[in-house]
Design an enzyme around this catalytic site. Structure first.
Site: not given
Ligand code: GLU
Ligand code: ZN
Length: 320
Positions: A252-254, A257
């Site tokens: 996920s982005k969290r 990333d």
């Protein structure tokens, strides 16, 4: 089948091709490290290429950041990086060649018009183009004369399956006509599309081996169509299994990333990132290997075919 760059005696040339649309994260680090290891362990060349043709999404300030992040990991490249936006001439020449050979045609449709006609593609929301303008205009000039509009260019795609021979994924079949239809090679604002630019640059740089994430496997089918239409060789493809979290979900982005520059700024030792890449690739070279420590005996063919998991423990080791 088109000509293949399959001559094992010719040295490997690969490329690291970041798009400066955001900061490089751990997934990029892994793809780039594996591409670099593949080439360098065979005495091959590595080309750096900045894919910055999408003016709306790319940020000039990120170009240096991308290159710095790659170097921070202990990876290097040969010669000056190729910055796509600095020289558009080869792409324009390829467009003209495709037009002249009847492989490409002018399309005046707007995004809204295309969206109104087609259902979004299941995976990525990509629109399938139904061929509205195929056979409609003799040339981009004729398109302007008859509609008063600028036109984009599309590749005319024949229906039917196309098999991508991938060194890691095996034989993967795509029906480009059914999946995306005649796809854009130059947008109406004259921006060159990623698919065309990649094919032109891979040929210009003599790339023999494309090593990248398997999210780009469907793109390989489109790129092969362009290589054939332009009479260019098809490189060997190595599409890498994606990086997931410990539950097998796409990062996920969290979680995924985590920018490499953030790690760098926090004083993280790049060897902890290399150590995770090594573990995820089934290579054990101690807690803090340098990228170059992974070169001896490296074999991309031995890469585990399952997605590479980034566990909470991995994350905790990376981000103290
Ligand atoms: N620039 C693309 C990306 O960052 C990679 C394109 C390629 O490797 O062909 O996702
Ligand atoms: Zn059209």
């Amino acid at each position: 089948m088109g000509p293949q760059a399959s001559d094992r005696t010719c040295p490997v040339v690969t490329r690291l091709a970041p798009s400066p649309t955001g900061l490089l994260h751990l997934g990029h680090a892994r793809s780039f490290a594996l591409a670099w290891l593949h080439a360098r362990s065979r005495g091959g060349r590595v080309v750096a290429r900045i894919e910055d043709l999408d003016r709306e999404r790319c940020k000039a300030a990120l170009v240096d950041a991308c290159l710095r992040d790659i170097a921070w990991l202990g990876l290097d490249w040969d010669g000056e990086p190729r910055v796509q936006s600095r020289s558009l001439e080869p792409y324009e020449r390829a467009c003209n060649e495709l037009l002249a050979r009847g492989h490409a045609y002018a399309c005046t449709c707007t995004r809204a018009e295309i969206a109104a006609l087609s259902a979004p593609h299941a995976d990525d929301g990509e629109q399938r183009y139904l061929g509205t303008c195929r056979g409609r205009f003799a040339s981009p000039d004729a398109a302007r004369a008859s509609t008063g509009r600028d036109s984009g260019l599309r590749l005319a795609v024949h229906p039917g399956p196309l098999v991508v021979h991938d060194e890691l994924c095996g034989e993967c079949s795509f029906d480009v006509a059914a999946e995306v239809g005649d796809f854009l090679i130059r947008r109406r604002d004259r921006a060159i599309a990623y698919q065309l630019a990649v094919v032109v640059d891979d040929a210009l740089d003599g790339v023999t081996d494309v090593v990248r994430g398997d999210d780009l496997l469907p793109s390989a089918a489109r790129q092969i169509l362009l290589q054939r239409a332009l009479g260019l060789p098809t490189p060997r493809y190595w599409h890498l299994p994606l990086v997931t979290d410990e539950h097998g979900a796409r990062l996920s982005k969290r979680r995924g990333d985590i920018g490499l520059s953030q790690l760098r700024e926090r004083g993280v030792d790049p060897r902890t990132v290399v150590a995770w890449i090594a573990r995820s690739a089934g290579l054990e070279r101690g807690p803090r290997p340098a990228a170059a420590d992974l070169l001896a005996g490296f074999d991309l063919r031995a890469l585990p075919r399952a997605p590479a998991a980034l566990s909470s423990a991995d994350l905790a080791a990376l981000v103290p």
